[in-house]
Enzyme design. Sequence first.
Site, PDB file in Angstrom:
ATOM      1  CD  GLU A 267     -15.636  19.014   8.430  1.00  0.00           C
ATOM      2  OE1 GLU A 267     -14.465  19.032   8.836  1.00  0.00           O
ATOM      3  OE2 GLU A 267     -16.042  18.217   7.569  1.00  0.00           O
TER       4      GLU A 267
HETATM    5  O1  9MR Z   1     -12.396  14.937  13.477  1.00  0.00           O
HETATM    6  C1  9MR Z   1     -12.019  13.820  12.693  1.00  0.00           C
HETATM    7  C2  9MR Z   1     -10.907  13.050  13.392  1.00  0.00           C
HETATM    8  O2  9MR Z   1     -11.396  12.472  14.585  1.00  0.00           O
HETATM    9  C3  9MR Z   1     -10.363  11.980  12.461  1.00  0.00           C
HETATM   10  O3  9MR Z   1      -9.242  11.373  13.056  1.00  0.00           O
HETATM   11  C4  9MR Z   1      -9.982  12.592  11.123  1.00  0.00           C
HETATM   12  C5  9MR Z   1      -9.577  11.541  10.128  1.00  0.00           C
HETATM   13  O4  9MR Z   1     -10.670  10.750   9.779  1.00  0.00           O
HETATM   14  O5  9MR Z   1     -11.075  13.284  10.556  1.00  0.00           O
HETATM   15  C6  9MR Z   1     -11.545  14.338  11.349  1.00  0.00           C
HETATM   16  O6  9MR Z   1     -12.617  14.972  10.690  1.00  0.00           O
HETATM   17  C7  9MR Z   1     -12.296  15.564   9.440  1.00  0.00           C
HETATM   18  C8  9MR Z   1     -13.542  15.491   8.563  1.00  0.00           C
HETATM   19  O7  9MR Z   1     -13.968  14.171   8.457  1.00  0.00           O
HETATM   20  C9  9MR Z   1     -13.262  16.074   7.185  1.00  0.00           C
HETATM   21  N1  9MR Z   1     -12.760  17.408   7.288  1.00  0.00           N
HETATM   22  C10 9MR Z   1     -11.615  17.617   8.175  1.00  0.00           C
HETATM   23  C11 9MR Z   1     -11.960  17.069   9.560  1.00  0.00           C
HETATM   24  C12 9MR Z   1     -10.856  17.366  10.527  1.00  0.00           C
HETATM   25  O8  9MR Z   1      -9.706  16.674  10.130  1.00  0.00           O
END
Ligand code: 9MR
Length: 386
Positions: A267
């Site tokens: 990520e």
């Molecule tokens: O980028 C994602 C964001 O749009 C969402 O609101 C959030 C909550 O579900 O999650 C973000 O993605 C996360 C990922 O699923 C897990 N690692 C951390 C990421 C950034 O928060």
Amino acid sequence: MRLIFRTLFFALFLQFTNCSDKPDKTENSTPPVTPSLKTTYSKDFTIGAAINEAIILQKDTLALKVLKRDFSSITPENIMKWEEIHPVADTFNFDLSDKFVALGEENEMEIIGHTLVWHSQIGPWMNTLTDSTIMAKYIKEHINTVAGRYKGKIHGWDVVNEALNEDGSLRESVFLKVMGDGYLPLAFKQAAEADPEAELYYNDYNMWKPEKREGAVRLVKLVQESGARISGVGMQGHWGLEEPDLAEVEKSILAYAALGVKVMITELDITVLPNPWDMEGAEVSQNFREFEGDEKMNPYASGLPDSVQLKLANRYTDIFKLFLKHKDKISRVTFWGVGDANSWLNGWPIRGRTNYPLLFDREYNRKNIYDSVIGLKTQPNQKLAL
Ligand code: 9MR
């Protein structure tokens, strides 16, 4: 007869050598084609992107074009999370995930599933369970149904996400409280059963921190020693211009690879915005409402100064140099989004800011960082300047 063969042979020869007696008018007039990220790095590691609903539904056509040209792997940013795909105990919602998988298949991309067991955004009924047998039944059912549906189509699953605290101990999630650490091997065993060919990963942020690194190593060993299959560790790359120290990132890459599993940077995005709390990582529950609308916290709303752009380009270059150094251990580098406009970092940890964390700008144009990252392979001795 001989004449026919000779003519045929000559025609074929022309075709293969592109040798023609007509002058090639386009030779000097065609602008050089910039190589794509995925082709430039194809011998090193897969380049992926997290994609949102607008891309999956093919509504964001600009993003889709960039995705197809530059990336060879996709991860769903949100739509496969438990709450989205399995909101009620007996209801699964596969509409978007089917489209996501179809998009990956049509474009021959490596499809990553994200994520099966994560304490955040699970189906609400899960938070009320107190019996470990019932919880195990639901976890198995969830994994079986979701991973089973896409059996043979998903390259790898983030089976368990963010199960560790910053000090490396196991997070007091509802899973841990009700089932103890047994939920970890259970999840991996079930995922392996549901999709025997898929790679299976543990994924978390701040995986470069020494204590968390030790915790992650313990977690992987726990799964391995249980006899379950685990194929890789995902190091989320939610990093900043100064932090983390890349020497620590490197130690983690080496420590995870030493466990005999693949390492992935899952990520990747680099924030350029002020972080007065010294926050590191991606704990989604953290937010600072009192700073919303505060201009000091959002200094680049009308554009990123050249000096910061250069810093960002240098940071990305250092990071990719490290990845290239360990390309034998790193199998994939996935950016958390395609373009700056839709990055989650515009909304976290303060909503409504303007951030610049990715390689494509708000209109999906390639930024100078893109050229720096490509240049590392095509012109390894380049000096960065704006
Ligand atoms: O980028 C994602 C964001 O749009 C969402 O609101 C959030 C909550 O579900 O999650 C973000 O993605 C996360 C990922 O699923 C897990 N690692 C951390 C990421 C950034 O928060």
